[in-house]
Design a protein around this motif. Structure first.
Motif, PDB file in Angstrom:
ATOM      1  N   MET A  53       0.576  -1.281   0.054  1.00 48.72           N
ATOM      2  CA  MET A  53       0.214  -0.213   0.068  1.00 48.72           C
ATOM      3  C   MET A  53       1.072   1.116   0.062  1.00 48.72           C
ATOM      4  N   VAL A  54       0.595   2.321  -0.680  1.00 47.12           N
ATOM      5  CA  VAL A  54       1.312   3.608  -0.765  1.00 47.12           C
ATOM      6  C   VAL A  54       0.102   4.647  -0.695  1.00 47.12           C
ATOM      7  N   PHE A  55       0.378   5.488   0.121  1.00 51.23           N
ATOM      8  CA  PHE A  55      -0.493   6.726   0.288  1.00 51.23           C
ATOM      9  C   PHE A  55       0.048   7.812   0.697  1.00 51.23           C
ATOM     10  N   GLN A  56      -0.759   9.053   0.472  1.00 43.58           N
ATOM     11  CA  GLN A  56      -0.140  10.243   0.600  1.00 43.58           C
ATOM     12  C   GLN A  56      -0.539  10.548   2.365  1.00 43.58           C
ATOM     13  N   SER A  57       0.187  10.833   3.028  1.00 41.88           N
ATOM     14  CA  SER A  57      -0.060  11.086   4.592  1.00 41.88           C
ATOM     15  C   SER A  57      -0.103  12.614   4.579  1.00 41.88           C
ATOM     16  N   GLU A  58      -0.645  13.011   5.955  1.00 40.57           N
ATOM     17  CA  GLU A  58      -0.727  14.531   6.058  1.00 40.57           C
ATOM     18  C   GLU A  58       0.691  15.031   6.632  1.00 40.57           C
ATOM     19  N   THR A  59       1.452  14.226   7.278  1.00 43.74           N
ATOM     20  CA  THR A  59       2.339  14.523   8.063  1.00 43.74           C
ATOM     21  C   THR A  59       3.892  14.152   7.779  1.00 43.74           C
ATOM     22  N   HIS A  60       4.024  12.885   7.096  1.00 39.79           N
ATOM     23  CA  HIS A  60       5.185  12.190   6.691  1.00 39.79           C
ATOM     24  C   HIS A  60       5.472  12.097   5.127  1.00 39.79           C
ATOM     25  N   GLY A  61       4.876  12.827   4.245  1.00 37.52           N
ATOM     26  CA  GLY A  61       4.916  12.648   3.093  1.00 37.52           C
ATOM     27  C   GLY A  61       4.267  11.358   2.508  1.00 37.52           C
ATOM     28  N   ARG A  62       4.812  10.790   1.542  1.00 42.05           N
ATOM     29  CA  ARG A  62       4.297   9.482   1.007  1.00 42.05           C
ATOM     30  C   ARG A  62       4.676   8.231   1.952  1.00 42.05           C
ATOM     31  N   VAL A  63       3.930   7.367   2.063  1.00 46.09           N
ATOM     32  CA  VAL A  63       4.147   6.366   2.954  1.00 46.09           C
ATOM     33  C   VAL A  63       3.961   4.758   2.451  1.00 46.09           C
ATOM     34  N   MET A  64       4.942   4.094   2.304  1.00 43.02           N
ATOM     35  CA  MET A  64       4.483   2.581   1.871  1.00 43.02           C
ATOM     36  C   MET A  64       4.642   1.548   3.133  1.00 43.02           C
ATOM     37  N   LEU A  65       3.533   0.843   2.910  1.00 41.10           N
ATOM     38  CA  LEU A  65       3.242  -0.383   4.019  1.00 41.10           C
ATOM     39  C   LEU A  65       3.510  -1.780   3.261  1.00 41.10           C
ATOM     40  N   LEU A  66       3.833  -2.724   3.958  1.00 39.76           N
ATOM     41  CA  LEU A  66       3.974  -4.103   3.361  1.00 39.76           C
ATOM     42  C   LEU A  66       3.160  -4.783   4.527  1.00 39.76           C
ATOM     43  N   ASP A  67       2.246  -5.775   3.811  1.00 41.18           N
ATOM     44  CA  ASP A  67       1.535  -6.276   4.875  1.00 41.18           C
ATOM     45  C   ASP A  67       1.167  -5.561   6.064  1.00 41.18           C
ATOM     46  N   GLY A  68       0.811  -4.291   6.099  1.00 38.10           N
ATOM     47  CA  GLY A  68       0.188  -3.510   7.022  1.00 38.10           C
ATOM     48  C   GLY A  68       1.449  -2.902   7.913  1.00 38.10           C
ATOM     49  N   VAL A  69       2.632  -2.966   7.547  1.00 41.52           N
ATOM     50  CA  VAL A  69       3.852  -2.648   8.397  1.00 41.52           C
ATOM     51  C   VAL A  69       4.255  -1.585   7.511  1.00 41.52           C
ATOM     52  N   VAL A  70       4.748  -0.320   8.065  1.00 41.98           N
ATOM     53  CA  VAL A  70       5.464   0.719   7.475  1.00 41.98           C
ATOM     54  C   VAL A  70       7.062   0.432   7.189  1.00 41.98           C
ATOM     55  N   GLN A  71       7.082   0.478   6.051  1.00 48.89           N
ATOM     56  CA  GLN A  71       8.613   0.162   5.522  1.00 48.89           C
ATOM     57  C   GLN A  71       9.344   1.504   5.481  1.00 48.89           C
ATOM     58  N   ILE A  72       8.727   2.521   4.837  1.00 47.02           N
ATOM     59  CA  ILE A  72       9.189   3.853   4.627  1.00 47.02           C
ATOM     60  C   ILE A  72       8.422   4.896   4.404  1.00 47.02           C
ATOM     61  N   THR A  73       8.805   6.081   5.062  1.00 43.90           N
ATOM     62  CA  THR A  73       8.213   7.307   4.562  1.00 43.90           C
ATOM     63  C   THR A  73       8.910   8.439   4.283  1.00 43.90           C
ATOM     64  N   GLU A  74       8.406   9.062   3.150  1.00 42.07           N
ATOM     65  CA  GLU A  74       9.380  10.273   2.681  1.00 42.07           C
ATOM     66  C   GLU A  74      10.012  11.143   3.718  1.00 42.07           C
ATOM     67  N   ALA A  75       9.240  11.384   4.729  1.00 42.43           N
ATOM     68  CA  ALA A  75       9.898  12.377   5.653  1.00 42.43           C
ATOM     69  C   ALA A  75      11.197  11.813   6.640  1.00 42.43           C
ATOM     70  N   ASP A  76      11.046  10.709   6.796  1.00 45.36           N
ATOM     71  CA  ASP A  76      12.516  10.277   7.631  1.00 45.36           C
ATOM     72  C   ASP A  76      12.995   9.079   7.194  1.00 45.36           C
ATOM     73  N   GLU A  77      12.927   8.777   5.690  1.00 47.48           N
ATOM     74  CA  GLU A  77      13.722   7.594   5.283  1.00 47.48           C
ATOM     75  C   GLU A  77      15.304   7.884   5.214  1.00 47.48           C
ATOM     76  N   PHE A  78      15.770   9.034   5.492  1.00 51.56           N
ATOM     77  CA  PHE A  78      17.065   9.449   5.264  1.00 51.56           C
ATOM     78  C   PHE A  78      17.757   8.670   6.344  1.00 51.56           C
ATOM     79  N   VAL A  79      17.138   8.904   7.591  1.00 56.22           N
ATOM     80  CA  VAL A  79      17.901   8.213   8.893  1.00 56.22           C
ATOM     81  C   VAL A  79      18.256   6.704   8.769  1.00 56.22           C
ATOM     82  N   TYR A  80      17.119   6.033   8.343  1.00 53.86           N
ATOM     83  CA  TYR A  80      17.514   4.392   8.148  1.00 53.86           C
ATOM     84  C   TYR A  80      18.585   4.264   7.023  1.00 53.86           C
TER      85      TYR A  80
END
Ligand code: SAM
Length: 289
Positions: free
Chosen positions: A36-63
């Motif tokens: 699932m990919v969606f546009q969030s209000e707070t974290h940019g775009r977010v990708m989930l796999l099987d309901g688990v957050v994999q990446i958000t545009e806002a904080d991907e740089f840390v990981y």
């Protein structure tokens, strides 16, 4: 999972985070997982796999920065890098930022993750997909490491899902034994090991497995806002214990030479070295040396 305009992460059965959804962009059942990919209000775009957050545009740089720059700059002369998983392309981009890298092979099992990341999260990988040093293979990481030539890589980066489902094979004795075989003399492997406050077993059990194949087994930490529950751990397994002892000055010099210094938002030479200082509640899950 999507209720009204909210998405609830389903990683833990009794605790979690939720995002307000501006717009759902994609929902695909691949051969391996629900994406699932969606546009969030707070974290940019977010990708989930099987309901688990994999990446958000806002904080991907840390990981991505910590999973990439720490092993490459600890090694100091990494030319050939193997990336397992990481279908969003963020690790590939960070690896190729190092002008010292000559070849980066990325093996991701799910072509749909790559396709959706290219379409909806293009900024994560940037131009990395087209870099002539990159080879992107859609396949199972366990098969790739079985067949890889001995000594053919300097660093392995495992950016996988948690050890359930298709990701499980990437946490096995067989996987680590093959990593040790395909790595060069001073080679090392890092992998995501979960958030130990909530997933202590992941760090504990995989560290014991890594210790069967590598001389130096440890972990380092990064604070990734959307991997909730405090520090996440990145597993460390190296043939040469000296790699973990690189000083701030050495790391800074290598980063300067590789073109990384000043190009990061989380990683710094000081954070690199400091990340190996573990709180006791995390260190207690590592094998005693
Ligand atoms: N940084 C995020 C995190 O840790 O939550 C991103 C993880 S990344 C998107 C995980 C990727 O590993 C997924 O795209 C998944 O398809 C891939 N993966 C899982 N098992 C795999 C396997 N056996 N071989 C190759 N890739 C695998």
């Amino acid at each position: 999972m999507a209720t009204d305009s909210w998405v609830n992460e389903t990683l833990y059965s009794a605790w979690g985070q939720r995002f307000r959804v501006v717009r759902e962009l994609a929902r695909v059942q691949s051969d391996f997982q629900d994406i699932m990919v969606f546009q969030s209000e707070t974290h940019g775009r977010v990708m989930l796999l099987d309901g688990v957050v994999q990446i958000t545009e806002a904080d991907e740089f840390v990981y991505q920065e910590m999973l990439t720059h720490v092993p490459l700059l600890a090694h100091g002369a990494a030319k050939r890098v193997l990336i397992i998983g990481a279908g969003d392309g963020g690790v590939l981009r960070r690896v190729l930022q190092h002008n010292t890298v000559e070849r980066a092979v990325m093996v991701e099992i799910d072509g749909e993750v790559i396709r959706l990341a290219k379409e909806y999260l293009p900024g994560i990988a940037g131009d990395a997909w087209n870099d002539p040093r990159a080879e992107v293979i859609v396949g199972d990481g366990i098969d790739y490491v079985r067949q890889a030539e001995a000594g053919s890589f300097d660093v392995v980066i495992v950016d996988s899902t948690d050890p359930i489902g298709v990701g499980e094979v990437l946490f096995t004795d067989e996987f680590y034994a093959n990593c040790a075989r395909l790595l060069s003399e001073h080679g090392l492997v890092v992998n995501q090991c979960g958030v130990p406050f909530m997933q202590a077993d992941e760090l504990h059990e995989t560290s014991l497995r890594r210790a069967k194949a590598f001389a130096d087994v440890f972990a380092y930490v990064a604070a990734v806002p959307t991997y909730v529950g405090g520090f996440m751990t990145l597993g460390w397994a190296a043939k040469d214990p000296a790699l973990r002892a690189a000083t701030v000055g050495e790391v800074r010099e290598r980063a300067q030479a590789a073109g990384i210094l000043g190009a990061t938002r989380y990683w710094t030479p000081e954070i690199h070295c400091g990340a190996f200082n573990l709180p006791p509640y995390i260190a207690e899950h590592l094998p005693r040396g």
